[in-house]
Design a protein around this motif. Structure first.
Motif, mmCIF file in Angstrom:
data_model
loop_
_atom_site.group_PDB
_atom_site.id
_atom_site.type_symbol
_atom_site.label_atom_id
_atom_site.label_comp_id
_atom_site.label_asym_id
_atom_site.label_seq_id
_atom_site.Cartn_x
_atom_site.Cartn_y
_atom_site.Cartn_z
ATOM 1 N N MET A 74 51.181 -13.356 19.647
ATOM 2 C CA MET A 74 51.840 -13.617 20.928
ATOM 3 C C MET A 74 51.779 -12.388 21.826
ATOM 4 N N TYR A 75 51.724 -12.652 23.121
ATOM 5 C CA TYR A 75 51.798 -11.593 24.129
ATOM 6 C C TYR A 75 52.745 -12.068 25.218
ATOM 7 N N MET A 76 53.776 -11.287 25.499
ATOM 8 C CA MET A 76 54.770 -11.608 26.518
ATOM 9 C C MET A 76 55.375 -13.004 26.292
ATOM 10 N N GLY A 77 55.642 -13.336 25.041
ATOM 11 C CA GLY A 77 56.312 -14.581 24.710
ATOM 12 C C GLY A 77 55.433 -15.813 24.708
ATOM 13 N N ARG A 78 54.123 -15.639 24.849
ATOM 14 C CA ARG A 78 53.202 -16.778 24.855
ATOM 15 C C ARG A 78 52.154 -16.580 23.771
ATOM 16 N N ALA A 83 44.958 -18.701 14.271
ATOM 17 C CA ALA A 83 43.828 -18.857 13.349
ATOM 18 C C ALA A 83 44.336 -18.767 11.920
ATOM 19 N N ARG A 84 43.509 -19.179 10.990
ATOM 20 C CA ARG A 84 43.842 -19.020 9.565
ATOM 21 C C ARG A 84 43.716 -17.547 9.190
ATOM 22 N N MET A 85 42.662 -16.911 9.645
ATOM 23 C CA MET A 85 42.436 -15.485 9.396
ATOM 24 C C MET A 85 42.078 -14.840 10.726
ATOM 25 N N MET A 86 42.570 -13.642 10.960
ATOM 26 C CA MET A 86 42.284 -12.950 12.214
ATOM 27 C C MET A 86 41.187 -11.902 12.037
ATOM 28 N N SER A 87 40.282 -12.127 11.098
ATOM 29 C CA SER A 87 39.220 -11.151 10.865
ATOM 30 C C SER A 87 38.209 -11.097 12.011
ATOM 31 N N ARG A 88 38.085 -12.197 12.762
ATOM 32 C CA ARG A 88 37.199 -12.227 13.923
ATOM 33 C C ARG A 88 37.960 -12.742 15.142
ATOM 34 N N PRO A 89 38.847 -11.912 15.685
ATOM 35 C CA PRO A 89 39.663 -12.361 16.807
ATOM 36 C C PRO A 89 38.817 -12.623 18.056
ATOM 37 N N LEU A 90 39.243 -13.603 18.837
ATOM 38 C CA LEU A 90 38.536 -13.958 20.056
ATOM 39 C C LEU A 90 39.273 -13.514 21.316
ATOM 40 N N HIS A 91 40.587 -13.395 21.248
ATOM 41 C CA HIS A 91 41.359 -12.986 22.420
ATOM 42 C C HIS A 91 41.321 -11.466 22.564
ATOM 43 N N PRO A 92 41.135 -10.941 23.785
ATOM 44 C CA PRO A 92 41.083 -9.485 23.977
ATOM 45 C C PRO A 92 42.335 -8.751 23.499
ATOM 46 N N TYR A 93 43.516 -9.362 23.616
ATOM 47 C CA TYR A 93 44.734 -8.709 23.129
ATOM 48 C C TYR A 93 44.717 -8.599 21.608
ATOM 49 N N THR A 94 44.346 -9.662 20.922
ATOM 50 C CA THR A 94 44.284 -9.631 19.457
ATOM 51 C C THR A 94 43.258 -8.608 19.000
ATOM 52 N N GLN A 95 42.133 -8.515 19.683
ATOM 53 C CA GLN A 95 41.111 -7.526 19.348
ATOM 54 C C GLN A 95 41.677 -6.114 19.466
ATOM 55 N N ALA A 96 42.403 -5.835 20.551
ATOM 56 C CA ALA A 96 43.001 -4.514 20.737
ATOM 57 C C ALA A 96 44.069 -4.246 19.682
ATOM 58 N N PRO A 120 53.019 -6.223 32.420
ATOM 59 C CA PRO A 120 53.605 -7.220 33.323
ATOM 60 C C PRO A 120 55.119 -7.289 33.145
ATOM 61 N N SER A 121 55.777 -7.776 34.154
ATOM 62 C CA SER A 121 57.226 -7.933 34.100
ATOM 63 C C SER A 121 57.577 -9.181 33.295
ATOM 64 N N ALA A 122 58.468 -9.025 32.345
ATOM 65 C CA ALA A 122 58.951 -10.181 31.584
ATOM 66 C C ALA A 122 59.991 -10.959 32.394
ATOM 67 N N ILE A 123 60.623 -10.279 33.339
ATOM 68 C CA ILE A 123 61.654 -10.910 34.159
ATOM 69 C C ILE A 123 61.024 -11.738 35.279
ATOM 70 N N GLU A 124 60.014 -11.170 35.919
ATOM 71 C CA GLU A 124 59.313 -11.871 36.995
ATOM 72 C C GLU A 124 57.822 -11.933 36.657
ATOM 73 N N PRO A 125 57.424 -12.859 35.776
ATOM 74 C CA PRO A 125 56.025 -12.918 35.368
ATOM 75 C C PRO A 125 55.104 -13.229 36.546
ATOM 76 N N ALA A 126 53.956 -12.582 36.541
ATOM 77 C CA ALA A 126 52.963 -12.820 37.586
ATOM 78 C C ALA A 126 52.278 -14.157 37.347
ATOM 79 N N GLN A 127 51.632 -14.628 38.376
ATOM 80 C CA GLN A 127 50.855 -15.863 38.272
ATOM 81 C C GLN A 127 49.641 -15.588 37.380
ATOM 82 N N GLY A 128 49.173 -16.582 36.684
ATOM 83 C CA GLY A 128 47.968 -16.459 35.865
ATOM 84 C C GLY A 128 48.258 -16.022 34.449
ATOM 85 N N CYS A 129 47.265 -15.450 33.834
ATOM 86 C CA CYS A 129 47.362 -15.001 32.445
ATOM 87 C C CYS A 129 48.289 -13.792 32.340
ATOM 88 N N PRO A 130 49.236 -13.787 31.403
ATOM 89 C CA PRO A 130 50.141 -12.649 31.275
ATOM 90 C C PRO A 130 49.432 -11.360 30.862
#
Length: 162
Positions: A74-78, A83-96, A120-130
């Motif tokens: 999860m990132y910012m509550g989303r 996946a079953r295994m995170m050995s080959r992550p696809l999301h840039p946050y998971t990779q980092a 990003p602000s958790a109180i006032e989230p921006a539009q789009g991907c967090p």
């Protein structure tokens, strides 16, 4: 009582009502490694014996990988990725995230992905991907439309426009 003893009491209290579902939020975070292993073993043994479903919340991905049937990052509550295994992550946050985890093999070469940009602000989230303000693969669509969690591979779902 020690930390391990207190944790065992908390587990016993949770099981006393014979639940079908348990949320274990950082159940081993403040324990030393040997006690962590004991508590994790106990949780898995009890889960098999009592048949309850468990959500295991942790920042320790190595521990999560060891005990989970399925992992959600999860990132910012989303949810960013599941996946079953995170050995080959696809999301840039998971990779980092995985690139920052220590590895046992000191000779292993891997590239550490450093996150830059504004949190990003958790109180006032921006539009789009967090994650858009910190993503190295950001596109214009990321700033406008929040990506839906979609199957990218069998058993591997990702919320990313890339």
């Amino acid at each position: 009582m020690s930390g391990g003893q207190r944790q065992r009491v908390a587990i016993a209290r949770a099981l006393a009502v014979e639940p079908e579902f348990i949320v274990a939020d950082e159940p081993v975070s403040a324990l030393d490694v040997s006690v962590q292993a004991q508590i994790l073993g106990l949780l898995l043994e009890l889960q098999k014996g009592h048949g309850f479903t468990m959500i295991f919340i942790s920042h320790d991905l190595a521990t999560v990988e060891r005990i989970a049937d399925r992992t959600a990052v999860m990132y910012m509550g989303r949810i960013a990725e599941t996946a079953r295994m995170m050995s080959r992550p696809l999301h840039p946050y998971t990779q980092a995230l995985l690139s920052s985890a220590p590895v046992a093999d000191l000779t292993a070469k891997r590239q550490r992905i450093r996150l830059v940009g504004e949190l990003p602000s958790a109180i006032e989230p921006a539009q789009g991907c967090p994650f858009a303000s910190r993503c190295r693969e950001v596109q214009e669509i990321c700033k406008q439309i929040s990506p839906r969690l979609e199957a990218k591979q069998l058993g591997h779902d990702v919320a990313c426009h890339s």
